[in-house]
Motif scaffolding. Structure first.
Motif, PDB file in Angstrom:
ATOM      1  N   MET A   1       0.857  -1.178   0.000  1.00  0.00           N
ATOM      2  CA  MET A   1       0.000   0.000   0.000  1.00  0.00           C
ATOM      3  C   MET A   1       0.899   1.235   0.000  1.00  0.00           C
ATOM      4  O   MET A   1       1.079   1.897   1.020  1.00  0.00           O
ATOM      5  CB  MET A   1      -0.940  -0.009   1.217  1.00  0.00           C
ATOM      6  N   LEU A   2       1.472   1.547  -1.142  1.00  0.00           N
ATOM      7  CA  LEU A   2       2.410   2.658  -1.236  1.00  0.00           C
ATOM      8  C   LEU A   2       1.670   3.985  -1.304  1.00  0.00           C
ATOM      9  O   LEU A   2       0.621   4.094  -1.939  1.00  0.00           O
ATOM     10  CB  LEU A   2       3.289   2.506  -2.478  1.00  0.00           C
ATOM     11  N   PRO A   3       2.222   5.045  -0.685  1.00  0.00           N
ATOM     12  CA  PRO A   3       1.605   6.365  -0.764  1.00  0.00           C
ATOM     13  C   PRO A   3       1.738   6.948  -2.167  1.00  0.00           C
ATOM     14  O   PRO A   3       2.655   6.602  -2.927  1.00  0.00           O
ATOM     15  CB  PRO A   3       2.385   7.191   0.266  1.00  0.00           C
ATOM     16  N   TRP A   4       0.808   7.841  -2.490  1.00  0.00           N
ATOM     17  CA  TRP A   4       0.758   8.428  -3.828  1.00  0.00           C
ATOM     18  C   TRP A   4       2.081   9.080  -4.224  1.00  0.00           C
ATOM     19  O   TRP A   4       2.494   8.986  -5.387  1.00  0.00           O
ATOM     20  CB  TRP A   4      -0.383   9.445  -3.903  1.00  0.00           C
ATOM     21  N   GLU A   5       2.774   9.726  -3.286  1.00  0.00           N
ATOM     22  CA  GLU A   5       4.023  10.413  -3.635  1.00  0.00           C
ATOM     23  C   GLU A   5       5.048   9.436  -4.219  1.00  0.00           C
ATOM     24  O   GLU A   5       5.803   9.794  -5.124  1.00  0.00           O
ATOM     25  CB  GLU A   5       4.603  11.119  -2.402  1.00  0.00           C
ATOM     26  N   GLU A   6       5.070   8.203  -3.715  1.00  0.00           N
ATOM     27  CA  GLU A   6       5.988   7.191  -4.260  1.00  0.00           C
ATOM     28  C   GLU A   6       5.471   6.633  -5.585  1.00  0.00           C
ATOM     29  O   GLU A   6       6.232   6.441  -6.527  1.00  0.00           O
ATOM     30  CB  GLU A   6       6.174   6.052  -3.255  1.00  0.00           C
ATOM     31  N   VAL A   7       4.165   6.376  -5.641  1.00  0.00           N
ATOM     32  CA  VAL A   7       3.583   5.806  -6.861  1.00  0.00           C
ATOM     33  C   VAL A   7       3.732   6.765  -8.027  1.00  0.00           C
ATOM     34  O   VAL A   7       3.966   6.352  -9.173  1.00  0.00           O
ATOM     35  CB  VAL A   7       2.095   5.468  -6.639  1.00  0.00           C
ATOM     36  N   ASP A   8       3.620   8.047  -7.760  1.00  0.00           N
ATOM     37  CA  ASP A   8       3.748   9.067  -8.796  1.00  0.00           C
ATOM     38  C   ASP A   8       5.073   8.942  -9.547  1.00  0.00           C
ATOM     39  O   ASP A   8       5.158   9.218 -10.749  1.00  0.00           O
ATOM     40  CB  ASP A   8       3.628  10.446  -8.143  1.00  0.00           C
ATOM     41  N   GLU A   9       6.108   8.494  -8.860  1.00  0.00           N
ATOM     42  CA  GLU A   9       7.425   8.314  -9.490  1.00  0.00           C
ATOM     43  C   GLU A   9       7.551   6.941 -10.150  1.00  0.00           C
ATOM     44  O   GLU A   9       8.281   6.782 -11.133  1.00  0.00           O
ATOM     45  CB  GLU A   9       8.529   8.498  -8.452  1.00  0.00           C
ATOM     46  N   ILE A  10       6.841   5.951  -9.621  1.00  0.00           N
ATOM     47  CA  ILE A  10       6.922   4.595 -10.180  1.00  0.00           C
ATOM     48  C   ILE A  10       6.192   4.503 -11.513  1.00  0.00           C
ATOM     49  O   ILE A  10       6.626   3.796 -12.429  1.00  0.00           O
ATOM     50  CB  ILE A  10       6.336   3.570  -9.180  1.00  0.00           C
ATOM     51  N   ILE A  11       5.049   5.222 -11.631  1.00  0.00           N
ATOM     52  CA  ILE A  11       4.279   5.222 -12.883  1.00  0.00           C
ATOM     53  C   ILE A  11       4.163   6.654 -13.420  1.00  0.00           C
ATOM     54  O   ILE A  11       3.088   7.265 -13.363  1.00  0.00           O
ATOM     55  CB  ILE A  11       2.885   4.584 -12.711  1.00  0.00           C
ATOM     56  N   PRO A  12       5.239   7.213 -13.941  1.00  0.00           N
ATOM     57  CA  PRO A  12       5.170   8.590 -14.457  1.00  0.00           C
ATOM     58  C   PRO A  12       4.260   8.670 -15.682  1.00  0.00           C
ATOM     59  O   PRO A  12       3.850   7.643 -16.238  1.00  0.00           O
ATOM     60  CB  PRO A  12       6.622   8.884 -14.830  1.00  0.00           C
ATOM     61  N   ASN A  13       3.933   9.880 -16.093  1.00  0.00           N
ATOM     62  CA  ASN A  13       3.105  10.077 -17.283  1.00  0.00           C
ATOM     63  C   ASN A  13       3.686   9.333 -18.479  1.00  0.00           C
ATOM     64  O   ASN A  13       4.900   9.319 -18.691  1.00  0.00           O
ATOM     65  CB  ASN A  13       2.986  11.561 -17.614  1.00  0.00           C
ATOM     66  N   LYS A  14       2.805   8.732 -19.244  1.00  0.00           N
ATOM     67  CA  LYS A  14       3.095   7.939 -20.450  1.00  0.00           C
ATOM     68  C   LYS A  14       3.566   6.518 -20.134  1.00  0.00           C
ATOM     69  O   LYS A  14       3.801   5.723 -21.048  1.00  0.00           O
ATOM     70  CB  LYS A  14       4.127   8.629 -21.365  1.00  0.00           C
ATOM     71  N   SER A  15       3.721   6.178 -18.849  1.00  0.00           N
ATOM     72  CA  SER A  15       4.105   4.804 -18.516  1.00  0.00           C
ATOM     73  C   SER A  15       2.922   3.869 -18.696  1.00  0.00           C
ATOM     74  O   SER A  15       1.758   4.266 -18.613  1.00  0.00           O
ATOM     75  CB  SER A  15       4.625   4.728 -17.073  1.00  0.00           C
ATOM     76  N   LYS A  16       3.219   2.594 -18.967  1.00  0.00           N
ATOM     77  CA  LYS A  16       2.198   1.576 -19.169  1.00  0.00           C
ATOM     78  C   LYS A  16       2.279   0.547 -18.041  1.00  0.00           C
ATOM     79  O   LYS A  16       3.374   0.206 -17.583  1.00  0.00           O
ATOM     80  CB  LYS A  16       2.382   0.900 -20.527  1.00  0.00           C
ATOM     81  N   PHE A  17       1.117   0.054 -17.618  1.00  0.00           N
ATOM     82  CA  PHE A  17       1.094  -0.926 -16.545  1.00  0.00           C
ATOM     83  C   PHE A  17      -0.186  -1.744 -16.622  1.00  0.00           C
ATOM     84  O   PHE A  17      -1.091  -1.451 -17.418  1.00  0.00           O
ATOM     85  CB  PHE A  17       1.250  -0.256 -15.168  1.00  0.00           C
ATOM     86  N   MET A  18      -0.265  -2.762 -15.792  1.00  0.00           N
ATOM     87  CA  MET A  18      -1.411  -3.668 -15.763  1.00  0.00           C
ATOM     88  C   MET A  18      -2.306  -3.350 -14.567  1.00  0.00           C
ATOM     89  O   MET A  18      -1.825  -3.027 -13.488  1.00  0.00           O
ATOM     90  CB  MET A  18      -0.923  -5.119 -15.666  1.00  0.00           C
ATOM     91  N   ILE A  19      -3.609  -3.419 -14.780  1.00  0.00           N
ATOM     92  CA  ILE A  19      -4.582  -3.311 -13.696  1.00  0.00           C
ATOM     93  C   ILE A  19      -5.255  -4.664 -13.510  1.00  0.00           C
ATOM     94  O   ILE A  19      -5.708  -5.279 -14.475  1.00  0.00           O
ATOM     95  CB  ILE A  19      -5.639  -2.233 -14.008  1.00  0.00           C
ATOM     96  N   ILE A  20      -5.321  -5.132 -12.252  1.00  0.00           N
ATOM     97  CA  ILE A  20      -5.968  -6.400 -11.921  1.00  0.00           C
ATOM     98  C   ILE A  20      -7.133  -6.101 -10.991  1.00  0.00           C
ATOM     99  O   ILE A  20      -6.948  -5.503  -9.924  1.00  0.00           O
ATOM    100  CB  ILE A  20      -4.987  -7.367 -11.234  1.00  0.00           C
ATOM    101  N   ASP A  21      -8.335  -6.495 -11.373  1.00  0.00           N
ATOM    102  CA  ASP A  21      -9.508  -6.305 -10.532  1.00  0.00           C
ATOM    103  C   ASP A  21      -9.508  -7.346  -9.420  1.00  0.00           C
ATOM    104  O   ASP A  21      -9.414  -8.549  -9.680  1.00  0.00           O
ATOM    105  CB  ASP A  21     -10.782  -6.415 -11.374  1.00  0.00           C
TER     106      ASP A  21
END
Length: 241
Positions: A1-21
């Motif tokens: 459960m990472l805070p937004w400030e860290e996630v903002d750097e992990i997935i910067p704009n234009k980055s691609k990632f997977m979402i799992i429901d």
């Protein structure tokens, strides 16, 4: 459960990632296109959009859902709302973007933490039970409101005695299109480890979209002193019937 400030750097704009429901296990790929206080993302293709729509039972909705963001070697607890809005540039049969919130992220317009998103982040991280175990009466009722408004049966059963009431969840969400509790007054019972009561002013819209205001007394109960409180549904059902 990472805070937004860290996630903002992990997935910067234009980055691609997977979402799992979390509920269905369905997964689809997205790209972050914007967002400063949370991530504004878009499905990568028509195929990904179709998977997302399946998660929402074929109908776009603002309802929040607990998700896992898989970015590189990290699995991050998050929450998404399933309604296309705003701008979108990808050719994906998705008109706009949708919001993905993380622990501590806020809305862009009000810069406030969205309680429903944060509960879904807790659910995705496996920390929801711990949160509810120590929840105040106000927090318990807030979770109850979110469960009904977001039509989240898992959360509904965690904060109420819904499991012992056949079809209670469906009956209630079919009759209540939107619920708010305007005020709560906890009535502590001295030395009572298993029962408490709370008085509340309840406002809801029924299936005909008529606004109704009522005053209700709610019973809070638990089986042992070590369990969390849950809301007894009998009183609530009586005011909406």
């Amino acid at each position: 459960m990472l805070p937004w400030e860290e996630v903002d750097e992990i997935i910067p704009n234009k980055s691609k990632f997977m979402i799992i429901d979390v509920e269905t296990g369905l997964m689809f790929r997205v790209q972050r296109r914007a967002g400063s206080r949370h991530a504004d993302v878009q499905p990568l293709s028509n195929k990904e959009t179709a998977i997302m729509k399946k998660i929402y039972n074929g109908k776009w909705s603002w309802n929040r859902k607990a998700i896992i963001v898989l970015a590189g070697d990290k699995m991050i607890a998050a929450s998404m709302a399933g309604m296309p809005h705003g701008a979108g540039v990808l050719k994906n049969d998705f008109r706009g973007h949708f919001c993905v919130h993380f622990y501590g992220s806020t809305t862009h317009r009000s810069n406030r933490v969205d309680s429903a998103h944060q509960l879904m982040v807790l659910k995705a991280s496996g920390k929801l039970h711990d949160y509810l175990q120590d929840a105040s009466v106000e927090e318990l009722f807030q979770a109850f409101i979110i469960a009904i408004n977001q039509q989240d049966e898992t959360l509904f059963n965690l904060v109420s005695d819904g499991r012992s009431c056949k079809n209670c969840f469906r009956d209630i969400v079919n009759k209540v299109s939107y619920l708010s509790i305007l005020s709560i007054e906890k009535n502590e019972r001295q030395n009572d480890l298993f029962f408490n009561t709370a008085s509340a002013k309840v406002e809801f819209f029924n299936e005909n979209n008529n606004k109704i205001n009522k005053f209700a007394n709610f019973l809070l109960k638990r089986s042992t002193p070590y369990e969390q409180w849950v809301i007894d549904l009998n009183q609530f059902k009586s005011i909406i019937d």
